[in-house]
Write a protein that holds these residues in place. Structure first.
Motif, PDB file in Angstrom:
ATOM      1  N   THR A 195      83.338 -55.228  -0.356  1.00 14.08           N
ATOM      2  CA  THR A 195      82.529 -54.609  -1.313  1.00 14.08           C
ATOM      3  C   THR A 195      83.074 -52.652  -1.994  1.00 14.08           C
ATOM      4  N   ASN A 243      86.949 -52.964  -2.821  1.00 17.55           N
ATOM      5  CA  ASN A 243      86.915 -53.922  -3.697  1.00 17.55           C
ATOM      6  C   ASN A 243      86.926 -53.088  -5.002  1.00 17.55           C
ATOM      7  N   LEU A 244      86.186 -51.854  -4.534  1.00 18.25           N
ATOM      8  CA  LEU A 244      85.565 -51.029  -5.960  1.00 18.25           C
ATOM      9  C   LEU A 244      86.516 -50.119  -5.852  1.00 18.25           C
ATOM     10  N   LEU A 269      89.446 -52.224  -8.149  1.00 15.38           N
ATOM     11  CA  LEU A 269      88.972 -52.038  -9.053  1.00 15.38           C
ATOM     12  C   LEU A 269      89.778 -50.050 -10.073  1.00 15.38           C
ATOM     13  N   ASN A 296      93.838 -63.402  -8.846  1.00 15.62           N
ATOM     14  CA  ASN A 296      93.132 -62.760  -8.661  1.00 15.62           C
ATOM     15  C   ASN A 296      91.408 -64.185  -9.673  1.00 15.62           C
ATOM     16  N   ALA A 307      88.797 -65.831  -8.369  1.00 11.10           N
ATOM     17  CA  ALA A 307      87.321 -65.418  -8.696  1.00 11.10           C
ATOM     18  C   ALA A 307      86.716 -67.301  -8.906  1.00 11.10           C
ATOM     19  N   ALA A 343      78.543 -62.584  -6.596  1.00 11.29           N
ATOM     20  CA  ALA A 343      79.168 -61.207  -6.497  1.00 11.29           C
ATOM     21  C   ALA A 343      80.799 -61.391  -6.541  1.00 11.29           C
ATOM     22  N   MET A 344      80.626 -62.060  -5.800  1.00  7.25           N
ATOM     23  CA  MET A 344      82.558 -62.055  -5.663  1.00  7.25           C
ATOM     24  C   MET A 344      83.564 -63.092  -6.359  1.00  7.25           C
ATOM     25  N   THR A 365      83.507 -59.752  -9.171  1.00  7.37           N
ATOM     26  CA  THR A 365      84.696 -58.968  -8.509  1.00  7.37           C
ATOM     27  C   THR A 365      85.864 -59.195  -8.929  1.00  7.37           C
ATOM     28  N   ALA A 423      86.730 -59.703 -12.581  1.00  5.35           N
ATOM     29  CA  ALA A 423      87.298 -58.169 -13.135  1.00  5.35           C
ATOM     30  C   ALA A 423      88.378 -57.815 -12.319  1.00  5.35           C
ATOM     31  N   ASN A 424      88.692 -58.172 -11.337  1.00  5.36           N
ATOM     32  CA  ASN A 424      90.442 -57.919 -11.260  1.00  5.36           C
ATOM     33  C   ASN A 424      91.278 -58.570 -12.106  1.00  5.36           C
TER      34      ASN A 424
END
Length: 109
Positions: free
Chosen positions: A15, A18-19, A22, A53, A57, A68-69, A72, A75-76
């Motif tokens: 987490t 990956n934050l 981003l 990515n 996803a 959640a994964m 993530t 978003a990437n």
């Protein structure tokens, strides 16, 4: 039955990483928005990142079934695709400025 031990630690590290990833896209996007050209940015590399990515996803959503994964990596994908779109836009703009719409070089002054 929550996560325990190594599983929880891996989740936390995943987490945080990956934050950070981003957040790392934004300087590249800001640079592209602020400059008139994008000669130093490889659209092929960022396209590969976007595809990778995006596939991850879908894998996370369909195989691992981890929302959640999946979000993530989605978003990437969006960030990478944004960079590709900005690079292509800047290059098209530069090409038009240098060559005009017909692709003929503009006369130098």
């Amino acid at each position: 039955s929550g996560m325990k031990g190594p599983e929880a630690a891996i989740f936390i590290v995943f987490t945080i990483a990956n934050l950070c990833r981003l957040l790392a896209y934004f300087p590249q996007i800001a640079m592209l928005l602020g400059r008139s050209d994008a000669a130093a940015v490889s659209p092929a590399t960022w396209s590969l990142f976007a595809v990778s990515n995006g596939i991850t996803a879908v894998y996370a959503a369909q195989v691992v079934v981890d929302t959640a994964m999946a979000l993530t990596f989605a978003a990437n994908t969006i960030c990478c695709a944004t960079i590709v779109a900005l690079v292509r836009h800047k290059r098209r703009k530069t090409r038009r400025a240098n060559f005009g719409c017909a692709g003929v070089p503009k006369p130098s002054r």
